[in-house]
Design a protein around this motif. Sequence first.
Motif, short mmCIF file in Angstrom:
data_model
loop_
_atom_site.label_atom_id
_atom_site.label_comp_id
_atom_site.label_asym_id
_atom_site.label_seq_id
_atom_site.Cartn_x
_atom_site.Cartn_y
_atom_site.Cartn_z
N ALA A 103 37.92 -37.35 11.47
CA ALA A 103 36.68 -37.45 12.24
C ALA A 103 35.98 -36.11 12.31
O ALA A 103 34.74 -36.03 12.18
N ALA A 104 36.73 -35.03 12.50
CA ALA A 104 36.11 -33.70 12.55
C ALA A 104 35.41 -33.38 11.23
O ALA A 104 34.30 -32.84 11.21
N ALA A 105 36.05 -33.71 10.11
CA ALA A 105 35.44 -33.44 8.81
C ALA A 105 34.19 -34.29 8.59
O ALA A 105 33.17 -33.80 8.09
N LEU A 106 34.25 -35.57 8.97
CA LEU A 106 33.10 -36.45 8.82
C LEU A 106 31.92 -35.97 9.66
O LEU A 106 30.78 -35.93 9.21
N HIS A 107 32.20 -35.61 10.89
CA HIS A 107 31.13 -35.12 11.76
C HIS A 107 30.53 -33.83 11.19
O HIS A 107 29.30 -33.63 11.26
N ALA A 108 31.37 -32.96 10.62
CA ALA A 108 30.86 -31.72 10.04
C ALA A 108 29.94 -32.01 8.85
O ALA A 108 28.87 -31.41 8.73
N MET A 109 30.35 -32.93 7.99
CA MET A 109 29.51 -33.29 6.84
C MET A 109 28.18 -33.89 7.27
O MET A 109 27.14 -33.62 6.68
N HIS A 110 28.22 -34.73 8.28
CA HIS A 110 26.99 -35.38 8.74
C HIS A 110 26.11 -34.40 9.52
O HIS A 110 24.88 -34.53 9.48
N ARG A 111 26.73 -33.45 10.20
CA ARG A 111 25.94 -32.47 10.96
C ARG A 111 25.25 -31.48 10.02
O ARG A 111 24.11 -31.08 10.26
N GLU A 112 25.94 -31.09 8.95
CA GLU A 112 25.38 -30.11 8.00
C GLU A 112 25.59 -30.60 6.57
O GLU A 112 26.38 -30.03 5.82
N PRO A 113 24.88 -31.63 6.15
CA PRO A 113 25.11 -32.18 4.80
C PRO A 113 24.73 -31.22 3.69
O PRO A 113 25.25 -31.31 2.57
N GLY A 114 23.82 -30.29 3.96
CA GLY A 114 23.38 -29.36 2.93
C GLY A 114 24.25 -28.13 2.78
O GLY A 114 24.03 -27.31 1.89
N ARG A 115 25.26 -28.00 3.62
CA ARG A 115 26.14 -26.83 3.55
C ARG A 115 27.02 -26.89 2.30
O ARG A 115 27.37 -27.96 1.83
N ASN A 116 27.38 -25.73 1.78
CA ASN A 116 28.21 -25.66 0.57
C ASN A 116 29.68 -25.88 0.96
O ASN A 116 30.50 -24.97 0.96
N TRP A 117 30.00 -27.14 1.27
CA TRP A 117 31.33 -27.47 1.74
C TRP A 117 32.36 -27.41 0.61
O TRP A 117 32.06 -27.78 -0.53
#
Length: 305
Positions: free
Chosen positions: A197-211
């Motif tokens: 859940a933490a990873a999903l929220h991070a991706m949705h919060r900052e989709p443009g970040r170079n994850w």
Amino acid sequence: MDVLSDVLAVMRTGRARSALVAWQAPWAQEFAPVPGAAGFHVMLRGSCVLLRDGAEPVRLAEGDIVFRAHGDGHALADAPGTRPIAPACAPAPAGGPPPRAGAGATVTLCGAYELDPDLVHPLVRDLPDLIHVPAGSDPRLAAVVDHLAAELTEPGPGSDALIPALLDTMLVHLLRTCLGGRHRTGWAAALADPVTAAALHAMHREPGRNWTVAGLAATGGLSRAPFARRFTGLLGRPPLTYLTWWRMTMAAGLLRRTDLTVGAVAGRVGYGSEFAFAAAFKRRFGMPPGRYRRRPGGADQEIDR
């Protein structure tokens, strides 16, 4: 945004529709399949059965709610053996008079949501064909239903704004109910798991970040390899595969609903190169971004697994 709010914002399209309907026995009504839609029935008074090809009848009591997440065809009837008759229903639109409901009548609240078939999220695709919410099992959902039924029956100033808002609220509660069951699997399990859940929220919060996988793993306090196994095990795809899918889904929504240039959309979803973005977009949707934007409507694209 949290994941569920983000998903709803991207895949919803058009306005939700609803109607109060009164039925007098004997009655039956078929509901044709509607691809790219989700619908519900609420039993406000009386009882009935929901009928589907190849499945046992589902008996619905007063206060029960059924949610059809995929717009599949079905029928409602007073009894399993009743054949559809016409005219069997008389919808009461917002602002109109309530349906006539004599003694012994069954009254239902029916509604439907339009979903963009290109952008339906796997969270919704993975839901069962039919979700039955028994009366009294979700007090918040019941309160929304009561308010919605009251606005449809006796509309007042602002009802045209309030009814769509109540329908949207109802959809959120229905999806919460679907995701909150005891035996969670797939997306329900992933959103209940603190690491994924933490990873999903991070991706949705900052989709443009170079994850990177390591960076996503760190959001949940886990090392790279166990995180990747956990994420893939729950969602059926690696984390960066999901990130790419979500970026393209967001991009498609922006192309459809905004005047942003293709380059601006590319930057919004994490691509510094318009060429690289266009190539990724074409792999997902089978056409370049410009043609996708110009196309009226959209074909149903199967989500990559």
